[in-house]
Design a protein around this motif. Structure first.
Motif, PDB file in Angstrom:
ATOM      1  N   UNK A  53      98.724 -69.168 -46.528  1.00 34.17           N
ATOM      2  CA  UNK A  53      99.914 -70.246 -46.911  1.00 34.17           C
ATOM      3  C   UNK A  53     100.786 -70.542 -45.802  1.00 34.17           C
ATOM      4  N   UNK A  54     100.837 -70.019 -44.655  1.00 37.25           N
ATOM      5  CA  UNK A  54     101.953 -70.439 -43.537  1.00 37.25           C
ATOM      6  C   UNK A  54     101.280 -70.898 -42.388  1.00 37.25           C
ATOM      7  N   UNK A  55      99.963 -71.010 -42.365  1.00 30.00           N
ATOM      8  CA  UNK A  55      99.264 -71.313 -41.197  1.00 30.00           C
ATOM      9  C   UNK A  55      99.430 -72.887 -40.845  1.00 30.00           C
ATOM     10  N   UNK A  56      99.354 -73.607 -41.789  1.00 29.95           N
ATOM     11  CA  UNK A  56      99.895 -75.154 -41.414  1.00 29.95           C
ATOM     12  C   UNK A  56     101.084 -75.286 -40.891  1.00 29.95           C
ATOM     13  N   UNK A  57     102.363 -74.598 -41.423  1.00 25.34           N
ATOM     14  CA  UNK A  57     103.293 -75.030 -40.981  1.00 25.34           C
ATOM     15  C   UNK A  57     103.559 -73.956 -39.446  1.00 25.34           C
ATOM     16  N   UNK A  58     102.903 -72.894 -39.187  1.00 25.87           N
ATOM     17  CA  UNK A  58     103.002 -72.524 -37.858  1.00 25.87           C
ATOM     18  C   UNK A  58     102.281 -73.330 -36.884  1.00 25.87           C
ATOM     19  N   UNK A  59     101.163 -74.045 -37.217  1.00 23.02           N
ATOM     20  CA  UNK A  59     100.686 -74.929 -36.253  1.00 23.02           C
ATOM     21  C   UNK A  59     101.458 -76.041 -36.116  1.00 23.02           C
ATOM     22  N   UNK A  60     102.266 -76.586 -37.047  1.00 23.42           N
ATOM     23  CA  UNK A  60     103.099 -77.773 -36.819  1.00 23.42           C
ATOM     24  C   UNK A  60     104.340 -77.641 -36.366  1.00 23.42           C
ATOM     25  N   UNK A  61     105.045 -76.362 -36.339  1.00 21.32           N
ATOM     26  CA  UNK A  61     106.511 -75.882 -35.496  1.00 21.32           C
ATOM     27  C   UNK A  61     106.161 -76.385 -34.190  1.00 21.32           C
TER      28      UNK A  61
END
Length: 66
Positions: A53-61
């Motif tokens: 669930x957090x992969x997209x946010x980690x890649x966009x940060x």
């Protein structure tokens, strides 16, 4: 005792490799010289469905120093 010669135990030998800076060792006695193939399930390629669930946010940060 000094007259008796005990047989030398089997050992690895150093083999010079022509054109190389490093020498190599012969296989140790009573061992299998073929490499073990170990598969690491953590290193297998993941599909899009395997993302957390957090992969997209980690890649966009973006780190603050950029």
């Amino acid at each position: 005792m000094p007259d008796e010669k005990s047989p030398e135990p089997a050992r690895q030998r150093i083999v010079r490799v022509p054109g190389s800076r490093r020498a190599r060792l012969t296989p140790a006695p009573d061992t299998d010289p073929s490499p073990d193939v170990v598969t690491n399930p953590a290193r297998e390629k993941r599909t899009v469905d395997d993302r957390g669930p957090n992969d997209a946010r980690l890649r966009d940060d973006v780190p603050p120093h950029y």
